[in-house]
Scaffold this motif. Structure first.
Motif, PDB file in Angstrom:
ATOM      1  N   SER A 436       0.857  -1.346  -0.126  1.00 51.36           N
ATOM      2  CA  SER A 436      -0.016   0.001   0.032  1.00 51.36           C
ATOM      3  C   SER A 436       0.715   1.244  -0.045  1.00 51.36           C
ATOM      4  N   GLY A 437       0.280   2.290  -0.417  1.00 45.41           N
ATOM      5  CA  GLY A 437       1.237   3.432  -0.782  1.00 45.41           C
ATOM      6  C   GLY A 437       0.939   4.467   0.161  1.00 45.41           C
ATOM      7  N   LYS A 438      -0.029   4.647   0.936  1.00 46.97           N
ATOM      8  CA  LYS A 438      -0.367   5.769   1.968  1.00 46.97           C
ATOM      9  C   LYS A 438      -0.667   5.111   3.137  1.00 46.97           C
ATOM     10  N   SER A 471      -4.629  -1.293  -6.514  1.00 45.69           N
ATOM     11  CA  SER A 471      -3.193  -0.980  -6.608  1.00 45.69           C
ATOM     12  C   SER A 471      -2.980   0.364  -6.985  1.00 45.69           C
ATOM     13  N   LYS A 472      -3.733   1.265  -7.087  1.00 41.32           N
ATOM     14  CA  LYS A 472      -3.512   2.717  -7.706  1.00 41.32           C
ATOM     15  C   LYS A 472      -2.807   3.304  -6.525  1.00 41.32           C
ATOM     16  N   GLY A 473      -1.831   3.807  -6.861  1.00 43.78           N
ATOM     17  CA  GLY A 473      -1.091   4.830  -5.720  1.00 43.78           C
ATOM     18  C   GLY A 473      -0.142   3.959  -4.710  1.00 43.78           C
ATOM     19  N   ALA A 474      -0.263   2.406  -5.175  1.00 40.20           N
ATOM     20  CA  ALA A 474       0.618   1.535  -4.418  1.00 40.20           C
ATOM     21  C   ALA A 474       2.248   1.755  -4.960  1.00 40.20           C
ATOM     22  N   VAL A 475       3.020   0.956  -3.921  1.00 38.44           N
ATOM     23  CA  VAL A 475       4.373   0.993  -4.542  1.00 38.44           C
ATOM     24  C   VAL A 475       4.701  -0.534  -4.567  1.00 38.44           C
ATOM     25  N   ALA A 476       5.972  -0.817  -5.440  1.00 42.43           N
ATOM     26  CA  ALA A 476       6.104  -2.338  -5.816  1.00 42.43           C
ATOM     27  C   ALA A 476       7.718  -2.506  -5.926  1.00 42.43           C
ATOM     28  N   GLY A 495      -1.302   1.223 -12.059  1.00 40.28           N
ATOM     29  CA  GLY A 495      -1.529   2.460 -11.203  1.00 40.28           C
ATOM     30  C   GLY A 495      -0.511   2.682 -10.074  1.00 40.28           C
ATOM     31  N   ILE A 496       0.669   1.642 -10.188  1.00 43.97           N
ATOM     32  CA  ILE A 496       1.808   1.628  -9.322  1.00 43.97           C
ATOM     33  C   ILE A 496       2.514   3.118  -9.142  1.00 43.97           C
TER      34      ILE A 496
END
Length: 536
Positions: A436-438, A471-476, A495-496
């Motif tokens: 998750s990105g946030k 997945s939008k705004g997530a990191v990988a 949307g990564i």
């Protein structure tokens, strides 16, 4: 006939107390010169073994106990008693021996081949082997002295099974010492593993695979698996131990990376299934960390193994078992490893027939400090031998001079990429991991064990969606470079927002362009520096 004990120890700690009880029980004592001084200095009767062999140490103390008289006393049988008496040699009933500290000398700064050679004990190992063959009370480990004294008190010291066990341990101690010397002298040409069984398992990876056990190499590592105490549940299976080893590697590297990059180690909870993480998070709230770990994949965590660096209390145990489950249906966890468990937590986590194994190790609470990363060499059995390599000691440093950024990661990006790296670098390769990105970072999709990079990326996104995440705004994180832009495009289309991977592909330029054109922040370090292959 009076019993005779031979004492020859390098470390004198505890030897006087041991000798005192033997004397109180009517034993006669023989000892090497240094040990004689320690025992006599305490006012106990003792005979220097040099008197038995007809002279003191020779050749600069290289030859002390290497004599036929001493070994005759250790190897003689009942049928040999008359010959011993004619030769004036006592029958030696007990041998308490330790060795020169070879391992310490090998690792001492400034040690040389000559100094190591001088600290290589010959007499001690030879005495142990003779005493073992003669089925004497042979003690090569100071920790066994109290046990042998208790046997003498209760009259069971001559039990053949006990004597056989002591003989086996003596041979083990000698073999380990000899292997240490061979490895040093051979500069790596000769190697091996010698362990001590600490846990037996009902069977191995599959029911038809017997003779399964956990062996200890007797290290000082506080995180060695043997130092996890079973506080509740039935004894762990072979697969349980493997999963604990795998999840511990994730937790140790996550803590080390947090300490390096964030200067603090947050409470974390990690869940694995079949060795691969299916849930993971780091959060200042321990209860929230439990909830977010479970959300990673509510389906996969069933029957999994969970590791946390914080004590498990009643509330966190309740969330782990019940929150997010249908009414009356508990979440089944096979293994939980934590620093400690409250009594209430144990009650909540307990399953029928002890199917939830709770393993406590207070050292987990100190992950991130010295000794967090396992540096011991790795060995892997293969047909006809074993493979050896250095351990996984790379720790992600987001400020490393060889880590090149295309774009500027936010604080949320950095936190998420640290978690994604720790998860992905200890999942079966090829792996692409999505976090998750946030807010508090947590694992939302782990595409593991794929033969090609693009499929790993597709699987990671598929698992994100199947678990109900976005997945939008997530990191990988990708555990190695993208050989073609297609895998990068999968992440872009999903949307990564930020990606961490390695460089080294002939198509690096095209991969970089794919991410840059989509406004994705990209971090790349050389494949030779930080490739994350694992589990081959």
């Amino acid at each position: 006939m009076e019993k005779v004990a031979l004492l020859s120890v390098y470390s004198k700690e505890g030897i006087v107390e041991f000798a005192r009880e033997l004397v109180s029980r009517g034993w006669q004592l023989l000892a090497s010169s240094g040990t004689t001084k320690a025992i006599a200095g305490a006012g106990l009767p003792v005979r220097d073994v040099a008197e038995l062999v007809g002279g003191g140490p020779i050749l600069g103390h290289r030859v002390v106990t290497l004599s036929r008289e001493v070994h005759a006393g250790l190897l003689s049988r009942d049928i040999d008693i008359a010959e011993l008496e004619a030769l004036g040699i006592p029958h030696i009933d007990l041998a308490c021996i330790d060795f020169y500290p070879l391992g310490m000398e090998m690792t001492r700064p400034g040690s040389t081949l000559e100094s190591v050679t001088e600290q290589t004990d010959i007499g001690g190992p030879t005495l142990l082997r003779s005493a073992a063959k003669g089925r004497r009370l042979v003690i090569g480990d100071p920790a066994d002295r109290a046990m042998v004294l208790q046997w003498l008190r209760d009259g069971t010291a001559n039990d053949p099974a006990k004597l056989r066990w002591l003989a086996a341990k003596a041979e083990f101690i000698v073999a380990r010492y000899a292997l240490l010397s061979a490895s040093y002298l051979g500069e790596g040409e000769f190697a091996g593993l010698i362990g001590r069984r600490v846990h037996s398992c009902l069977y191995g990876e599959n029911p038809y695979q017997g003779n399964a056990a956990l062996y200890s190499l007797d290290t000082n590592d506080p995180l060695a698996l043997e130092r996890f105490e079973l506080v509740e549940g039935e004894k762990p299976s072979y697969n349980n131990w493997v999963d604990l080893h795998r999840v511990l590697a994730v937790g140790a590297h996550l803590a080390a990376a947090q300490q390096l990059n964030l200067t603090t180690v947050q409470p974390f909870v990690i869940g694995v299934k079949h060795g691969n993480p299916c849930g993971a998070t780091a959060s200042q709230s321990e209860v929230l960390a439990v909830d977010l770990m479970v959300q990673g994949s509510r389906q996969a965590i069933m029957g999994g193994t969970v590791l946390t660096n914080r004590p498990v209390n009643d509330r966190s145990a309740h969330h782990l078992v019940w929150v997010g489950r249908p009414a009356g249906e508990r979440r089944l966890i096979d293994v939980i490893a934590a620093p400690t468990f409250t009594d209430g937590a144990r009650e909540i986590l307990r399953r029928k027939h002890g199917k939830c194994r709770m393993l406590g190790n207070p050292a987990l609470e100190h992950l991130g400090g010295p000794g967090t990363i396992d540096t011991a060499p790795l060995a892997r059995p293969v047909r006809g031998g074993f493979l050896s390599q250095d351990n996984y000691t790379f720790v992600l440093d987001l400020r490393h001079p060889e880590l090149r950024w295309y774009g500027t990661p936010t604080d949320d990006d950095r936190n998420g990429l640290i978690l994604a790296w720790a998860v992905g670098a200890f999942s079966n390769s090829n792996t692409v991991t999505v976090v998750s990105g946030k807010g508090p970072s947590y694992l939302i999709g782990n595409g593991v064990g794929q033969q090609d990079r693009v499929t790993a990326a597709k699987l990671a996104i598929q698992r994100v969606r199947e678990a109900g995440h976005d997945s939008k705004g997530a990191v990988a994180y990708s555990d190695s470079f993208f050989p073609f832009p297609d895998g990068a495009q999968v992440l872009v289309d999903a949307g990564i927002r930020a990606v961490l991977t390695s460089s080294g592909s002939v198509n690096d330029a095209a991969v970089i362009k794919t991410f840059q054109d989509a406004g994705v922040v990209l971090g790349m370090f050389p494949d030779k520096l930080g490739r994350g292959f694992y589990g081959h």
